[in-house]
Design a protein around this motif. Structure first.
Motif, mmCIF file in Angstrom:
data_model
loop_
_atom_site.group_PDB
_atom_site.id
_atom_site.type_symbol
_atom_site.label_atom_id
_atom_site.label_comp_id
_atom_site.label_asym_id
_atom_site.label_seq_id
_atom_site.Cartn_x
_atom_site.Cartn_y
_atom_site.Cartn_z
ATOM 1 N N ASP A 180 0.825 -1.209 0.000
ATOM 2 C CA ASP A 180 0.000 0.000 0.000
ATOM 3 C C ASP A 180 0.861 1.261 0.000
ATOM 4 O O ASP A 180 0.435 2.313 -0.474
ATOM 5 C CB ASP A 180 -0.919 0.028 1.221
ATOM 6 C CG ASP A 180 -2.083 -0.937 1.091
ATOM 7 O OD1 ASP A 180 -2.345 -1.399 -0.036
ATOM 8 O OD2 ASP A 180 -2.721 -1.240 2.126
ATOM 9 N N GLY A 181 2.070 1.152 0.532
ATOM 10 C CA GLY A 181 2.936 2.321 0.629
ATOM 11 C C GLY A 181 3.743 2.615 -0.606
ATOM 12 O O GLY A 181 4.467 3.628 -0.647
ATOM 13 N N LEU A 182 3.646 1.768 -1.630
ATOM 14 C CA LEU A 182 4.416 2.014 -2.849
ATOM 15 C C LEU A 182 3.912 3.273 -3.551
ATOM 16 O O LEU A 182 2.716 3.416 -3.815
ATOM 17 C CB LEU A 182 4.299 0.825 -3.807
ATOM 18 C CG LEU A 182 5.038 -0.462 -3.414
ATOM 19 C CD1 LEU A 182 4.772 -1.543 -4.462
ATOM 20 C CD2 LEU A 182 6.524 -0.222 -3.271
ATOM 21 N N ALA A 183 4.825 4.182 -3.850
ATOM 22 C CA ALA A 183 4.469 5.387 -4.597
ATOM 23 C C ALA A 183 4.486 5.073 -6.086
ATOM 24 O O ALA A 183 5.255 4.217 -6.536
ATOM 25 C CB ALA A 183 5.457 6.511 -4.286
ATOM 26 N N PRO A 184 3.643 5.732 -6.884
ATOM 27 C CA PRO A 184 3.636 5.489 -8.338
ATOM 28 C C PRO A 184 5.000 5.789 -8.946
ATOM 29 O O PRO A 184 5.603 6.821 -8.665
ATOM 30 C CB PRO A 184 2.570 6.455 -8.848
ATOM 31 C CG PRO A 184 1.712 6.763 -7.655
ATOM 32 C CD PRO A 184 2.624 6.717 -6.480
ATOM 33 N N VAL A 185 5.477 4.878 -9.765
ATOM 34 C CA VAL A 185 6.788 5.012 -10.402
ATOM 35 C C VAL A 185 6.597 5.171 -11.906
ATOM 36 O O VAL A 185 5.855 4.406 -12.531
ATOM 37 C CB VAL A 185 7.673 3.788 -10.104
ATOM 38 C CG1 VAL A 185 9.010 3.899 -10.834
ATOM 39 C CG2 VAL A 185 7.894 3.645 -8.605
ATOM 40 N N LYS A 186 7.257 6.152 -12.465
ATOM 41 C CA LYS A 186 7.141 6.416 -13.895
ATOM 42 C C LYS A 186 7.744 5.279 -14.714
ATOM 43 O O LYS A 186 8.649 4.589 -14.276
ATOM 44 C CB LYS A 186 7.847 7.723 -14.249
ATOM 45 C CG LYS A 186 7.254 8.962 -13.595
ATOM 46 C CD LYS A 186 8.047 10.198 -13.957
ATOM 47 C CE LYS A 186 7.486 11.441 -13.265
ATOM 48 N NZ LYS A 186 8.283 12.647 -13.579
ATOM 49 N N ARG B 27 3.392 3.222 -12.496
ATOM 50 C CA ARG B 27 3.129 1.870 -12.000
ATOM 51 C C ARG B 27 3.336 1.818 -10.489
ATOM 52 O O ARG B 27 4.312 2.363 -9.977
ATOM 53 C CB ARG B 27 4.077 0.893 -12.696
ATOM 54 C CG ARG B 27 3.817 -0.588 -12.428
ATOM 55 C CD ARG B 27 2.699 -1.116 -13.265
ATOM 56 N NE ARG B 27 2.460 -2.535 -13.002
ATOM 57 C CZ ARG B 27 2.893 -3.525 -13.784
ATOM 58 N NH1 ARG B 27 3.614 -3.256 -14.850
ATOM 59 N NH2 ARG B 27 2.600 -4.786 -13.495
ATOM 60 N N ARG B 28 2.438 1.143 -9.786
ATOM 61 C CA ARG B 28 2.611 0.959 -8.346
ATOM 62 C C ARG B 28 2.124 -0.410 -7.882
ATOM 63 O O ARG B 28 2.076 -0.675 -6.694
ATOM 64 C CB ARG B 28 1.881 2.048 -7.570
ATOM 65 C CG ARG B 28 0.373 2.067 -7.744
ATOM 66 C CD ARG B 28 -0.262 3.156 -6.914
ATOM 67 N NE ARG B 28 0.012 3.015 -5.500
ATOM 68 C CZ ARG B 28 -0.364 3.908 -4.577
ATOM 69 N NH1 ARG B 28 -0.981 5.014 -4.961
ATOM 70 N NH2 ARG B 28 -0.098 3.702 -3.310
#
Length: 276
Positions: A169-175, A183-184
């Motif tokens: 849940d803590g993953l930030a969106p990554v380009k 993507r997260r």
């Protein structure tokens, strides 16, 4: 070890270019007094990494290498942690890797490793595998090729399965490449039998993530080894930072900053070198 050698191994120009804009400005001088000039930020970063890599005490940092005092580096580490710099830097590196097409989200692996906490303190607990001695547990989520997407720290007595939800849940969106949405969410999650329970499987199903978790009493742990070995390799990279292998820092602020910086350096090693 000279400062130049440390800089080449741990503080690449690419990493510094991502970090420099994130550093908050120094506080204004009190009553107009200037005092001694502050230690250069890059030199302080090199000092922090020297301590982290070699596992020495902060007060034993060799000042003749140009890093400034160990106390100065320790204060800079904590100040930047409180300002969110280390987490932002890790995300900036992941963004760069994503745009370069170097993050494989098709599958991820989650695992943990416990280490001794010599002096106790925050985020420690009795280690059930080490006669109840105080220890710290590092939880790592890595991509299919072993790049760490997240690290979390708990006491050694915290059950692995309790970290699945907060980490994902803590993953930030990554380009990524192109103009698609950041993507997260990974396609699959590989994990050993410590993560085999209904709560974890329900959560993954709800998030649309395929569970590849060894079932207790059914599956052999070796069956998933062809995918899970990457997280074990990344754990060995993490523990190569000797300040993390045996924990001496008592505060959650310091140990979290060191672990986040360590996984950031691991990711930054994949950044393409630039010719200047």
């Amino acid at each position: 070890m000279t400062r130049l050698k440390v800089s080449q191994q741990l503080v690449s120009d690419q990493l510094w270019e991502l970090l420099e804009p994130l550093i908050p400005p120094p506080p204004p001088a009190k009553n107009g007094r200037t005092g001694r000039p502050p230690v250069d930020d890059r030199a302080a970063l090199e000092g922090i990494l020297f301590v982290t890599a070699n596992g020495i005490a902060w007060k034993k940092l060799p000042t003749e290498l140009g890093f400034g005092s160990g106390v100065t580096c320790w204060r800079r580490l904590r100040a930047w942690q409180e300002a969110g710099v280390w987490e932002k830097l890790h995300h900036a590196v992941l963004d760069q890797l994503g745009q370069d097409g170097q993050l494989d989200w098709s599958r991820t692996c989650l695992d943990s490793v416990s280490g001794p906490g010599e002096k106790g303190g925050e985020l420690t607990g009795p280690n059930p595998t080490d006669r109840g001695k105080l220890g710290t547990k590092y939880h790592l989520l890595v991509t299919a090729d072993g790049l760490p997407l997240a690290v979390a720290i708990t006491g050694a007595n915290r059950h692995d399965s309790m970290l699945v939800e907060p980490i994902l849940d803590g993953l930030a969106p990554v380009k990524g490449r192109g103009r698609g949405r950041p993507r997260r969410r990974p396609g699959k999650l590989h994990a050993d039998k410590a993560y085999d329970n209904r709560r974890v499987r329900r959560y993954l199903r709800r998030r649309g993530i395929t569970a590849r978790i060894a079932r207790i009493g059914v599956d052999s742990s070796e069956r998933l080894g062809r995918h899970r070995w990457v997280v074990e390799r990344t754990i060995s990279w993490l523990l190569a930072f000797r300040r993390l292998a045996i924990r001496y820092d008592r505060s959650a602020t310091t140990i979290t900053a060191l672990a986040t910086l360590a996984v950031t350096v691991i990711c930054a090693r994949r950044l393409p070198r630039k010719d200047y």
